[in-house]
Motif scaffolding. Sequence first.
Motif, PDB file in Angstrom:
ATOM      1  N   ALA A 217       2.249   5.691   6.117  1.00  0.00           N
ATOM      2  CA  ALA A 217       1.717   7.228   5.880  1.00  0.00           C
ATOM      3  C   ALA A 217       2.474   8.065   6.910  1.00  0.00           C
ATOM      4  O   ALA A 217       2.271   7.548   7.966  1.00  0.00           O
ATOM      5  N   PRO A 218       2.498   9.538   6.527  1.00  0.00           N
ATOM      6  CA  PRO A 218       2.922  10.252   7.740  1.00  0.00           C
ATOM      7  C   PRO A 218       2.104  10.276   8.809  1.00  0.00           C
ATOM      8  O   PRO A 218       2.526  10.424  10.161  1.00  0.00           O
ATOM      9  N   ASP A 219       0.801  10.217   8.777  1.00  0.00           N
ATOM     10  CA  ASP A 219      -0.173  10.497   9.989  1.00  0.00           C
ATOM     11  C   ASP A 219      -0.019   9.280  10.944  1.00  0.00           C
ATOM     12  O   ASP A 219      -0.573   9.119  11.940  1.00  0.00           O
TER      13      ASP A 219
END
Length: 264
Positions: A217-219
């Motif tokens: 995930a991007p985070d």
Amino acid sequence: MSTTQSLITVLKAELKAAGMTYASLARELKLAESSVKRMFAKGEMPLSRIDEICRVLKTDFAELSRQVADAKALRRELTLEQEAAVMADPKLLLCAVCALSQWTFEQIVATYTLSEAECVARFVQLDRLGIIELRPLNRYRLHLAKGFRWRADGPVMQYFRTRVVGDYYSGGFDGEGEMLMLVHGQIGRGLATLFNERLQRVAADFAQQHLADQKLAPDQKRPYTLIIGMRSWLFGAFRELKRDPDVHGPSVVGRRLNSAARDV
């Protein structure tokens, strides 16, 4: 690299281009993910299994064979004209660099202020330049070899030296996962090549990890840039203080050794 290994490499690239993971392929083949991973790791799979994978990827064995043959002709360097064309458009340079890092079309559009139409137009240009082979649904196959490098004195490296280096080194290198190290020394001429090979493996590991972590995930990710360099060099201010052996004669150490020998 053997033909079998080349075929596995092509299959992996096709999976990447299709946005498929081992897990998603395993579901399509009705196999355990561990079985698929083992199959690719060992490079052992019957033709019937390859046909099944081709069906999932919507390709055929003839196309895979063509890619295996083409793999030997992948570009390791662009012409001056090709690099100049890339540098003429900042958005084209951005897409070229992203393509080198195996970013998907969706990742580029989601990360940068390029519209889908702008990104498609740049992909078409990269295809015409022979950097990628554009495929349906904005997928692509990179036409550059793993050992690809921008031309040493070409437009891209000139831009890098004048615009990028200063920006890169202006940071403090004190953030999470950051470091800056300068090591100077004298080593045997033959050993320099060995160190270059080690550094290339570090770069390859970094690139491979980037591909493996694209599913996160991007985070859970942060952008990092690894710059590796090694050259025969001495800081300019130090060069001015260095003795010229042709002018000053034998070194101080040499003179002392000669004097000690006479005393004996």
